[in-house]
Design an enzyme around this catalytic site. Structure first.
Site, PDB file in Angstrom:
ATOM      1  N   LEU A 264       0.838  -1.200   0.000  1.00  0.00           N
ATOM      2  CA  LEU A 264       0.000   0.000   0.000  1.00  0.00           C
ATOM      3  C   LEU A 264       0.873   1.251   0.000  1.00  0.00           C
ATOM      4  CD1 LEU A 264      -3.167   0.224  -0.003  1.00  0.00           C
ATOM      5  CD2 LEU A 264      -2.931   1.147   2.298  1.00  0.00           C
ATOM      6  N   GLY A 265       1.797   1.286  -0.967  1.00  0.00           N
ATOM      7  CA  GLY A 265       2.544   2.513  -1.215  1.00  0.00           C
ATOM      8  C   GLY A 265       1.696   3.460  -2.040  1.00  0.00           C
TER       9      GLY A 265
ATOM     10  N   ARG B 104       3.582  -5.189   6.028  1.00  0.00           N
ATOM     11  CA  ARG B 104       4.150  -5.660   7.296  1.00  0.00           C
ATOM     12  C   ARG B 104       3.505  -4.962   8.487  1.00  0.00           C
ATOM     13  NH1 ARG B 104       8.975  -5.466   4.153  1.00  0.00           N
ATOM     14  NH2 ARG B 104       9.869  -7.547   3.816  1.00  0.00           N
TER      15      ARG B 104
ATOM     16  N   ARG C 272       6.104  -6.251 -10.311  1.00  0.00           N
ATOM     17  CA  ARG C 272       7.238  -6.882 -10.983  1.00  0.00           C
ATOM     18  C   ARG C 272       6.894  -8.349 -11.221  1.00  0.00           C
ATOM     19  NH1 ARG C 272       8.511  -2.420 -11.975  1.00  0.00           N
ATOM     20  NH2 ARG C 272      10.494  -1.347 -11.531  1.00  0.00           N
TER      21      ARG C 272
ATOM     22  N   GLU D 199      11.188 -10.954 -18.739  1.00  0.00           N
ATOM     23  CA  GLU D 199      10.901  -9.964 -19.783  1.00  0.00           C
ATOM     24  C   GLU D 199      12.171  -9.693 -20.604  1.00  0.00           C
ATOM     25  OE1 GLU D 199       9.436  -6.318 -18.104  1.00  0.00           O
ATOM     26  OE2 GLU D 199       7.917  -7.327 -16.888  1.00  0.00           O
TER      27      GLU D 199
ATOM     28  N   HIS E 292       4.426  -4.499 -20.096  1.00  0.00           N
ATOM     29  CA  HIS E 292       5.077  -3.644 -19.085  1.00  0.00           C
ATOM     30  C   HIS E 292       4.970  -2.169 -19.483  1.00  0.00           C
ATOM     31  CE1 HIS E 292       8.421  -3.513 -15.803  1.00  0.00           C
ATOM     32  NE2 HIS E 292       7.538  -2.526 -15.677  1.00  0.00           N
TER      33      HIS E 292
END
Length: 311
Positions: free
Chosen positions: A150-151, A173, A230, A259, A277
């Site tokens: 949750l950035g 975390r 990613r 990739e 991407h």
């Protein structure tokens, strides 16, 4: 006066190269530092533009004796050896918040595309089908959106999900302050609660194959997985198996292990929507990323303050 030399080791647009070339002598190596002719003269190259996927290793830094600045084009920098740069006295920056909204928009697009079966039904309709492709499909409203990480991007995805009438929960975390969404410590539990599970955490060794067979089993046959983080975060073999055997409902993927090669098995699956991407790519995001890099180039040369400095 001769322009100072910089190297661009990732694919960027002509607009980006044009803006950089106005002030700098640009060496373009879109497949990475080792991809160019061995005759390329790297002497005098003092700055490199890379990204999290391509990165910059200690060995690559050693090839550039005049290197002073490594800049990641986006928020990710997982393959930039920040500690090596620090030891060498090289500054490292990245560009958080430049493509946040674009990535979040793309995550919602993947959620809608895979849950509503838009891509496959578009193809079938063009082939002449009609009645057979009008069956009911899940939608976002009333569903539970689980977010891994949750950035900035995760929070932007959460806000969009909430606007669609979704219940939002997330795993990190530690609980994030100043948000009202439900925090779930165990990612497996989050997956079991979710109709849509969106991966928005950083890549790197600590999150490699975080989404594995157990988590996919917890997501279940009604659940959709979306990855705008990613490729390494997902165990691709486990995902292909789960999709093929309908142990999850579908996946929307913008990133992949290995990739730019598409992992074996994904191309043949109708219950996967795939994009190359590009979640962070939009004119607005690109302009913001170029502005950050140009600022940091000028700031470094003139003794100013670097934006988003890591080392």
């Amino acid at each position: 006066m001769a322009k100072s030399k910089i190297a661009v080791t990732i694919p960027v647009s002509d607009t980006c190269l044009s803006r950089l070339s106005q002030s700098y002598d640009v060496i373009t190596l879109p497949a990475g530092l080792g991809s160019g002719s061995p005759e390329i003269d790297f002497s005098g190259v003092w700055a490199v533009l890379t990204n999290g996927s391509t990165g910059m290793s200690d060995g690559e830094m050693a090839r550039l004796p005049d290197l002073k600045l490594v800049s990641a084009y986006g928020a990710g920098y997982e393959n930039v050896d920040v500690e090596a740069a620090r030891r060498r006295g090289i500054h490292v920056t990245h560009a958080p918040n430049t493509n946040t909204e674009t990535v979040a928009d793309h995550a919602l697009a993947l959620m809608l595309a895979i849950s509503r079966d838009i891509c496959r039904r578009d193809r079938r309709l063009r082939e002449g089908a009609w009645g057979a492709i009008r069956s009911a499909r899940p939608t976002l409203s009333g569903a539970t959106l689980g977010i891994i990480g949750l950035g900035n991007i995760g929070q932007s995805v959460a806000k969009r999900g909430e606007a669609f009438g979704m219940r939002v929960a997330y795993t990190t975390r530690n609980p994030v302050t100043d948000v009202d969404w439900q925090h779930v410590l165990d990612p497996i539990v989050l997956a079991s609660m979710s109709d849509f599970l969106v991966i928005a955490c950083p890549g790197g060794p600590s999150t490699r194959h975080l989404v594995d067979r157990r988590m996919l089993a917890a997501l279940g046959p009604g659940g959709f997985l979306v990855n705008v983080s990613r490729g390494m975060v997902v165990d691709t073999a486990a995902l292909v198996e789960a999709l093929r055997e309908s142990r999850i409902a579908g996946a929307g993927l913008d990133v992949f292990e290995g990739e730019p090669e598409l992992p074996a098995g994904l191309a043949d699956l109708d219950n996967a929507v795939l994009t190359p991407h590009m979640a962070g790519r939009s004119p607005a995001a690109e302009n913001a990323q170029i502005n950050v890099f140009l600022h940091n180039l000028a700031a470094h040369r003139n003794g100013g303050i670097l934006k988003a400095q890591l080392a």
